[in-house]
Design a protein around this motif. Structure first.
Motif, PDB file in Angstrom:
ATOM      1  N   ASP A  71      85.576   4.917  80.933  1.00  0.00           N
ATOM      2  CA  ASP A  71      86.574   4.022  80.366  1.00  0.00           C
ATOM      3  C   ASP A  71      87.016   3.037  81.450  1.00  0.00           C
ATOM      4  OD1 ASP A  71      88.608   2.701  79.228  1.00  0.00           O
ATOM      5  OD2 ASP A  71      89.887   4.434  78.893  1.00  0.00           O
ATOM      6  N   TYR A  72      86.501   1.805  81.349  1.00  0.00           N
ATOM      7  CA  TYR A  72      86.837   0.802  82.353  1.00  0.00           C
ATOM      8  C   TYR A  72      88.285   0.349  82.245  1.00  0.00           C
ATOM      9  CZ  TYR A  72      81.844  -0.157  83.022  1.00  0.00           C
ATOM     10  OH  TYR A  72      80.525  -0.069  83.304  1.00  0.00           O
ATOM     11  N   THR A  73      88.908   0.705  81.133  1.00  0.00           N
ATOM     12  CA  THR A  73      90.170   0.022  80.874  1.00  0.00           C
ATOM     13  C   THR A  73      91.324   0.607  81.659  1.00  0.00           C
ATOM     14  OG1 THR A  73      90.563   1.443  78.994  1.00  0.00           O
ATOM     15  CG2 THR A  73      89.455  -0.651  78.568  1.00  0.00           C
ATOM     16  N   TYR A  74      91.218   1.874  82.087  1.00  0.00           N
ATOM     17  CA  TYR A  74      92.396   2.436  82.714  1.00  0.00           C
ATOM     18  C   TYR A  74      92.589   1.994  84.153  1.00  0.00           C
ATOM     19  CZ  TYR A  74      96.074   5.054  84.571  1.00  0.00           C
ATOM     20  OH  TYR A  74      97.251   5.354  85.189  1.00  0.00           O
ATOM     21  N   ALA A  75      93.776   1.590  84.410  1.00  0.00           N
ATOM     22  CA  ALA A  75      94.207   1.311  85.766  1.00  0.00           C
ATOM     23  C   ALA A  75      95.716   1.389  85.723  1.00  0.00           C
ATOM     24  CB  ALA A  75      93.755  -0.077  86.197  1.00  0.00           C
ATOM     25  N   PRO A  76      96.351   1.826  86.813  1.00  0.00           N
ATOM     26  CA  PRO A  76      97.804   1.924  86.749  1.00  0.00           C
ATOM     27  C   PRO A  76      98.416   0.543  86.534  1.00  0.00           C
ATOM     28  CG  PRO A  76      96.953   2.700  88.879  1.00  0.00           C
ATOM     29  CD  PRO A  76      95.788   2.251  88.076  1.00  0.00           C
ATOM     30  N   GLY A  77      99.453   0.499  85.759  1.00  0.00           N
ATOM     31  CA  GLY A  77     100.173  -0.758  85.546  1.00  0.00           C
ATOM     32  C   GLY A  77      99.445  -1.668  84.595  1.00  0.00           C
ATOM     33  N   ARG A  78     100.051  -2.805  84.374  1.00  0.00           N
ATOM     34  CA  ARG A  78      99.583  -3.720  83.354  1.00  0.00           C
ATOM     35  C   ARG A  78      98.563  -4.684  83.938  1.00  0.00           C
ATOM     36  NH1 ARG A  78     101.360  -4.862  78.338  1.00  0.00           N
ATOM     37  NH2 ARG A  78     101.081  -7.002  77.625  1.00  0.00           N
ATOM     38  N   ASN A  79      97.522  -4.950  83.177  1.00  0.00           N
ATOM     39  CA  ASN A  79      96.531  -5.949  83.543  1.00  0.00           C
ATOM     40  C   ASN A  79      97.193  -7.328  83.618  1.00  0.00           C
ATOM     41  OD1 ASN A  79      94.345  -8.010  81.894  1.00  0.00           O
ATOM     42  ND2 ASN A  79      93.612  -6.986  83.718  1.00  0.00           N
ATOM     43  N   HIS A  80      96.934  -8.048  84.711  1.00  0.00           N
ATOM     44  CA  HIS A  80      97.355  -9.459  84.773  1.00  0.00           C
ATOM     45  C   HIS A  80      96.233 -10.282  84.155  1.00  0.00           C
ATOM     46  CE1 HIS A  80     100.877  -8.529  87.119  1.00  0.00           C
ATOM     47  NE2 HIS A  80     101.174  -9.801  87.257  1.00  0.00           N
ATOM     48  N   TRP A 131      89.354  -8.016  89.400  1.00  0.00           N
ATOM     49  CA  TRP A 131      89.367  -7.015  88.334  1.00  0.00           C
ATOM     50  C   TRP A 131      89.249  -5.598  88.883  1.00  0.00           C
ATOM     51  CZ3 TRP A 131      85.801  -3.796  85.520  1.00  0.00           C
ATOM     52  CH2 TRP A 131      86.270  -3.403  84.263  1.00  0.00           C
ATOM     53  N   LYS A 132      88.410  -5.445  89.873  1.00  0.00           N
ATOM     54  CA  LYS A 132      88.117  -4.107  90.377  1.00  0.00           C
ATOM     55  C   LYS A 132      89.203  -3.544  91.288  1.00  0.00           C
ATOM     56  CE  LYS A 132      83.118  -3.773  90.258  1.00  0.00           C
ATOM     57  NZ  LYS A 132      81.944  -3.364  91.017  1.00  0.00           N
ATOM     58  N   ARG A 133      89.910  -4.427  91.956  1.00  0.00           N
ATOM     59  CA  ARG A 133      90.875  -3.913  92.920  1.00  0.00           C
ATOM     60  C   ARG A 133      92.320  -4.140  92.483  1.00  0.00           C
ATOM     61  NH1 ARG A 133      91.825  -5.270  99.352  1.00  0.00           N
ATOM     62  NH2 ARG A 133      92.676  -3.217  99.840  1.00  0.00           N
ATOM     63  N   TYR A 134      92.591  -5.286  91.826  1.00  0.00           N
ATOM     64  CA  TYR A 134      93.983  -5.664  91.584  1.00  0.00           C
ATOM     65  C   TYR A 134      94.355  -5.660  90.111  1.00  0.00           C
ATOM     66  CZ  TYR A 134      93.479  -7.125  96.422  1.00  0.00           C
ATOM     67  OH  TYR A 134      93.238  -7.143  97.772  1.00  0.00           O
ATOM     68  N   ASN A 135      93.420  -5.249  89.242  1.00  0.00           N
ATOM     69  CA  ASN A 135      93.679  -5.282  87.805  1.00  0.00           C
ATOM     70  C   ASN A 135      94.108  -6.694  87.380  1.00  0.00           C
ATOM     71  OD1 ASN A 135      93.765  -4.377  85.233  1.00  0.00           O
ATOM     72  ND2 ASN A 135      95.472  -2.951  85.500  1.00  0.00           N
TER      73      ASN A 135
END
Lengths: 401, 401, 401, 401
Positions: B2-11, B327-331
């Protein structure tokens, strides 16, 4: 008038309630269910196991109570203590003060140990009280892990060491409202007897679930504690746990599914990675504060909180005006200074489901607000300081490597 | 995975699809409805009136077509033109190129006027073509208001002036996909015959609705246009408009309610305030780019776009790496360089439901990415430049004064 | 005036758009995403594999087009045929009529085979046309699997048999809008060349996605088909499939996640179980109609549709009044009679995410409406007949055994 | 294993938690907010006014407590009474029993008046106790308006008459958990001192808000009541009411917006129309039970409850099997028999956001379940009886006339 509309997304940087992940909002977007069907107990069973992990306990017994942090406090106290019991409790800011107020109103005999606001709990006084208490009249030591009003984190490992040093059997009750799931917390290792948090803090859920975890010793104490209680009584829960139906009264179906989703996200990120992220955001915030030439309300580095930073403003500025202006002009929500530090500090909450760029947006906003209210900040200075640190410390997002 | 998960909101700072306001998400969170009940036509009637306002037209006829911008293009062309018709069309970047490609594949005789990528449409060539066309063989002038690939805004008022100067009856067809609801657009005043946009751009909805507005002259043209069409045929819509049931085929109930909510938010903020906000965010972005020492892909100030900024990177950097790393580091989601400018530019979309602090978070993220990929940016510099401007220009939020 | 409010839940029994499962609503309740990030192609790749299963094809190539069923028709026709091509097409009700209208307007030479409304496609005429067409001038046979207006299901296996019998190479194009995911459909086994459906039918999604599946032969035909097309052109999709980015223009992020959830539910239930459920609900509905003493518009059992039942009312009743009253008094949404059967039939859609008790609520509602409009129905009779069948045929819910 | 999936929508007919209207789900589908911003107090102020209407009070003071019905009970008792206070309380079923249990555990001196399960509160005993109590030692009369376990509604007007007859000053405390917003309830007219309900009942919200309303006399009593309390203490609320910030601790933002939406729907329908709808659904249910040849657990018509019907099954059937089978086969959720009536009754909840066709679907489901478990029901009989009544009594939907 609808105060809520403003273009773009609110930067919610109060120290709770915090931003809810979209996954959790989705999980909660559901109709009610019959809580007596097999589905809800099955879900509850999983939750009761999973939730222990955020306390780092294997021997604890968790309770998911439809209440707030204040109710969780009451649950911790009334289930383990009897009216008149002597307890030691620390006042180091507004929330520890409120807990002491509750302790007193519930009829306990509270030895209050006060610190200056901005300092941590005075553990030397605790040591001397325990040393003197050879008769073991002290039934509990109550401490707030992280004082949200001043951004002070107390050292719980030291509390345990002191208790052990004096071989004192007092119960060790911890308010982890603004720490658990964000700061390093180890219930079993530190011998905590009751730990508690609220759903709207680092778990990043709506308000409404007080999560309380009791050690075997606390469970034992609850069998003889004489404080009157019904709604908060663990006995009712334990009875239903044994029956496998789990609920003495109706739970919030939505919060149960929300908790499942919230825990899943935390475990996907890894609890220790979550804690590391909070440390990173806290560090970045403190570097920005320093760059602005402002003082942290927290007096010593050992007490720095990774979930909230209380920033002291110069005497010629009213910190409430900063909060007001953040909200009115920049759609930025900051925390007010409370009680003794009202008007003197504002607070940046950096806990829960939040990331680096959101924080940097907030810090940029704070800079503009500071300028608005007449503080001679160099615009960009805090962001630059934070970025210099973050750019070296943000890990790649694991799912995207 | 699941590529979508990352902490916090996507900018989310691609130039579309853009952030959806929570109010709109809520409005769309609903079950299907019978679209032949009285409720859906009643809602549609309101929408068809309201949507005219974003085109600044009173005489136009809008169509809410279940399609994308590409389909909206096709609707504009096939309803007003016949195969073999001569049209003048401009290529100034990837999206105008794709429209020209469509025009050619649909069988029109396209006079392509090319500009360097980064420049606006060459209106002098248009003038000379119109001047020469005394026989009025040119049936339409097709122009992209805002070229999303290069961040170039064309001057539509000038196009109208030229048409009027030569008293040329050609239809004036405008792609407003990344402009309408964000840039100044005046259908009636500028005599635009067909204007179109997509729901996922400045309207801040999901993809799926192509919004096309036709002048009376365009409607008239549609009665004789010989291009084969059924799904995109305005005739079917007009027939159902007359019957008061409005829909020749099933609309998306969710997008209709979403559009209502989106328009309500735009009208609550005020369309001209929305446009001013885009100008403010565009200006701030350009100041940051300048502070970073980077070049705007847009060659002249008169073409600067307030919805997207294409940033030229030094030759030793691959701009795709910037997007990837964001995308990969800072969402952080940035726009790639497309076609001729692939690898050479990255794009910051600043359109739709977005505010100043979100942009500043994005800019801080871009700075860190730039450093990551080896560009010697001074961290904080772009944010500082943007803040210096914004702090003097952000209005108070009207509902909160 | 808000027509939408009424206490309790709307009983939505039109034959599309249908009830959306809560799981799908949740999956769709999300912000936009950058569709050029790695996440969206990864999701699309899974969807393109999964969606083949609902067509029962392994060799087909699916297209998820941002359009409606009408657009899906156009996609099927324009990609495989050239203007002037001779095709055989059947009119048996309103939707097959509309498809034929589209075929004619798109410039094809349509051999229309008409049946009485209520009867299935006349396959004898097809046989004689194919027999006569030794020169293979017929390029395609177009047929609606399930005519939603009359509740008639055509026998596709027979169509294939006839084509094979005459060894006729015509393409076999099928509108499966109200059949696929609900009725037995076997693309590969029946040699269907293009099959299509719409998201708002048995897939139980919002409107907005036309799902088209092309056989290798259809793909081959698309390479030489001369119909003008851009938005609907498979070539563009195939180009992006090859590149691994999948989308020639912006897809609806929400519908992609919604489709994932919808397919997951169908696979969890089991596609054949889903089809069996539709047969059960269709049978129950027909038993109720019989018990009411009313006639099914479908003339023979072999054509009975398991997704929609068109009920013929006595001549002294206007069926529109039944629909109107259902909506106005009982919050029940039924389908109108269309065109030739307007005023004469009303329709009960029983497709998509719906179960037995919902249907029984609907049937009870229909009984009360019938009484309201003066038909001497015995209240409870239809429900009793349906229950007598259902009580013997409903399986246990697998996840709850 | 995910127990929750089953095709179609769950028929939720337990007497709480009940179906949530889509409008309310939408209103609650939102991120957290800073509850100390001006927006939340502004909303709260409106809610506190609006919520009084469901109690039919103008002089009462409402409290919106983050708790369940059990907590609301505790709030009512501990704020108005002191340990050892004598109260009269009625046991007529499981919920009144639990309240008495709470009263006893909280240290009150409870005069328990028991009735057979299925009968109402014995008001003659109340009269004699009040008559004898010339010294006014009875501090409160506690009564459950609607006993959810047996479907018994007590006559509150009579209680008031008896209190007035003896001019007895005892406080009149009412559990309105399964009555308020569904049954006729008149706080001011009946001189109720504390009334309470829970969000998940007729208000049709998720669980999590205990709504308590106190008369001026109750507020006065709270100033001297000696029961220990903090979380439930009205004093804290009243202090924050005065300050205009309203919240002594963090409320659920989602439930506040949800309550607004829920009240808006109730006021749009009209509270008295809502009550009439409950009477209609209750009557229809009772007619069905009669048609099935089964007995209502409620012994006399005067006690019939319009929110829940407890159905007595023949001795050879285990009512739990009915509930189990409803859930496992028909996706139907019915209420279990509790305590004394476990195995003997099952319950149909018909309260909250529910309509006639939903109920008829439920009744049809119950018929099939009854047949499944060996009861010789005539399928369709209950539905027929209900329809015969409903068809004459359902009003047109006002917004759709």
């Amino acid at each position: 008038m609808d105060y809520t509309y403003a273009p773009g997304r609110n930067h919610l940087f109060v120290p709770g309630p915090v931003n809810i992940p979209d996954q959790v909002l989705r999980a909660m977007n559901r109709n009610n269910e019959d809580y007596r069907s097999p589905a809800v107990p099955a879900l509850t069973k999983i939750l009761l196991e999973d939730v222990k992990k955020i306390f780092k306990t294997t021997s604890g017994t968790p309770f998911l109570i439809p209440t707030t942090g204040t109710g969780a406090w009451e649950s911790a106290l009334t289930n383990t203590l009897s009216p008149g019991d002597r307890i030691v409790s620390f006042v180091i800011g507004q929330f520890s003060l409120l807990w002491v107020d509750q302790q007193q109103r519930l009829g306990f005999n509270v030895d209050v140990v006060e610190s200056e606001w901005g300092a941590g709990a005075n553990l030397e006084v605790l040591a001397s009280k325990l040393a003197a208490d050879t008769a073991h009249t002290i039934k509990a030591v109550c401490i707030v892990h992280n004082e949200t009003a001043t951004g002070v984190t107390n050292n719980l490992a030291s509390v345990r060491k002191i208790l052990d040093h004096y071989q004192h059997p007092a119960l060790f009750l911890v308010d982890g409202v603004s720490s658990i799931c964000a700061l390093d917390f180890r219930m079993d290792e530190w011998g905590v007897d009751v730990a508690l948090t609220g759903s709207q803090k680092a778990l990043s859920l709506p308000t409404g679930m007080g999560i309380v975890c009791a050690s075997p010793k606390a469970i034992e104490a609850s069998q003889t504690a004489k404080s009157l209680r019904v709604f908060f009584d663990w006995k009712d829960y334990l009875k239903f746990y044994k029956m496998g139906t789990y609920w003495p009264y109706t739970p919030s179906i939505q919060l149960l599914y929300g908790l499942k989703a919230a825990l899943d996200l935390i475990f996907e990120e890894g609890l220790d990675n979550v804690i590391a992220r909070h440390n990173r955001l806290g560090t970045a915030t403190r570097l920005a504060v320093e760059a602005w030439g402002l003082k942290n309300c927290t007096q010593k580095e050992e007490w720095f909180s990774d979930t909230v930073t209380a920033v002291v403003v110069p005497p010629y500025i009213d910190s409430s005006e900063i909060v007001r202006r953040g909200w009115k002009r920049y759609n930025l929500s900051l925390g007010l200074g409370l009680n003794k530090v009202a008007g003197k500090v504002f607070r940046i909450g950096h806990l829960g489901h939040v990331n680096d760029l959101q924080l940097l947006g907030c810090l940029a906003g704070v800079e503009m607000v500071l300028k608005d209210v007449g503080y001679p900040v160099k615009l960009g200075s805090g962001v630059a300081a934070a970025c210099a640190y973050l750019q070296n410390n943000i890990p790649m997002i694991p799912s995207r490597i």
